[in-house]
Design an enzyme around this catalytic site. Sequence first.
Site, PDB file in Angstrom:
ATOM      1  N   HIS A  17       0.847  -1.328  -0.087  1.00 51.60           N
ATOM      2  CA  HIS A  17      -0.073  -0.025  -0.047  1.00 51.60           C
ATOM      3  C   HIS A  17       0.952   1.273   0.145  1.00 51.60           C
ATOM      4  O   HIS A  17       0.655   2.287  -0.656  1.00 51.60           O
ATOM      5  CB  HIS A  17      -0.819   0.158   1.299  1.00 51.60           C
ATOM      6  CG  HIS A  17      -1.851  -0.944   1.210  1.00 51.60           C
ATOM      7  ND1 HIS A  17      -2.041  -1.890   2.192  1.00 51.60           N
ATOM      8  CD2 HIS A  17      -2.989  -1.321   0.420  1.00 51.60           C
ATOM      9  CE1 HIS A  17      -3.088  -2.705   2.212  1.00 51.60           C
ATOM     10  NE2 HIS A  17      -3.603  -2.258   1.105  1.00 51.60           N
ATOM     11  N   LYS A  41     -16.682  -7.988   6.644  1.00 51.56           N
ATOM     12  CA  LYS A  41     -17.511  -8.239   7.854  1.00 51.56           C
ATOM     13  C   LYS A  41     -16.457  -8.522   9.132  1.00 51.56           C
ATOM     14  O   LYS A  41     -17.030  -7.986  10.198  1.00 51.56           O
ATOM     15  CB  LYS A  41     -18.357  -9.461   7.616  1.00 51.56           C
ATOM     16  CG  LYS A  41     -19.500  -9.004   6.792  1.00 51.56           C
ATOM     17  CD  LYS A  41     -20.074  -9.834   5.714  1.00 51.56           C
ATOM     18  CE  LYS A  41     -20.625  -9.475   4.652  1.00 51.56           C
ATOM     19  NZ  LYS A  41     -20.078  -9.076   3.551  1.00 51.56           N
ATOM     20  N   ARG A  90      -1.410  -6.004  -8.699  1.00 47.35           N
ATOM     21  CA  ARG A  90      -0.339  -6.882  -8.333  1.00 47.35           C
ATOM     22  C   ARG A  90      -0.226  -7.954  -9.680  1.00 47.35           C
ATOM     23  O   ARG A  90       0.508  -7.805 -10.375  1.00 47.35           O
ATOM     24  CB  ARG A  90      -0.565  -7.582  -7.082  1.00 47.35           C
ATOM     25  CG  ARG A  90      -0.160  -6.516  -5.910  1.00 47.35           C
ATOM     26  CD  ARG A  90      -0.816  -7.124  -4.886  1.00 47.35           C
ATOM     27  NE  ARG A  90      -2.327  -6.960  -4.904  1.00 47.35           N
ATOM     28  CZ  ARG A  90      -3.126  -7.416  -3.991  1.00 47.35           C
ATOM     29  NH1 ARG A  90      -2.612  -7.550  -2.631  1.00 47.35           N
ATOM     30  NH2 ARG A  90      -4.472  -7.294  -3.899  1.00 47.35           N
ATOM     31  N   SER A 128      -3.063  -7.997   2.340  1.00 47.39           N
ATOM     32  CA  SER A 128      -3.482  -7.734   3.707  1.00 47.39           C
ATOM     33  C   SER A 128      -3.989  -9.147   4.284  1.00 47.39           C
ATOM     34  O   SER A 128      -3.776  -9.489   5.204  1.00 47.39           O
ATOM     35  CB  SER A 128      -4.651  -6.549   3.881  1.00 47.39           C
ATOM     36  OG  SER A 128      -4.213  -5.427   3.582  1.00 47.39           O
TER      37      SER A 128
END
Length: 164
Positions: A17, A41, A90, A128
Amino acid sequence: MALAIYPGSFDPVTYGHVDVMERALKIFGRLIVAVATNSEKRPLFSVDERLEMLRTIAKGMTAVEVDSFSGLLVDYAKSRGARIIIRGLRALSDFEYEFQMALTNRKICSDIETVFLMPSEQYSYLSSRIIKEIVALGGDVTAFVPDIVAAMIRKHGRELRVDR
Ligand code: ADP
């Protein structure tokens, strides 16, 4: 000065990032890094924690603002007066989803363009999701995330393990 928005979950922020942020700043005069509040969620970090990590990382970057948004990205972009969306690309695996999102956003709002930036190859395998998996299994992520993120992961310690 062109204003661009770099939206994402940033759960957590990785060096990938940061690489995309730095590349965007070479092209655009101002950058809003925007945490999407309705995208996941079961996040590892709360939106406030993600804002805190991004603000710490962006401290030396005067052209960067850190914000959060809910609802449609194009509505948020319009409300901020931005016509450029930055996304990182990516591998081929990102392409299908990103292509679909970019074209859908264009259909909803034709004057907003999505710009894709490729990270340095050393970060091209980072996500992530991978960080979350390593954290869940109690592994060390210091090579993949900025210091503030590693510190926050250490602070939370066991809470961030699989059961969270
Ligand atoms: P989202 O849920 O919106 O995909 P992410 O935080 O996972 O949120 O990613 C935000 C953006 O950053 C996406 O465009 C993603 O492709 C990009 N990104 C994530 N990790 C990397 C990386 N290692 N290198 C380049 N871009 C990345």
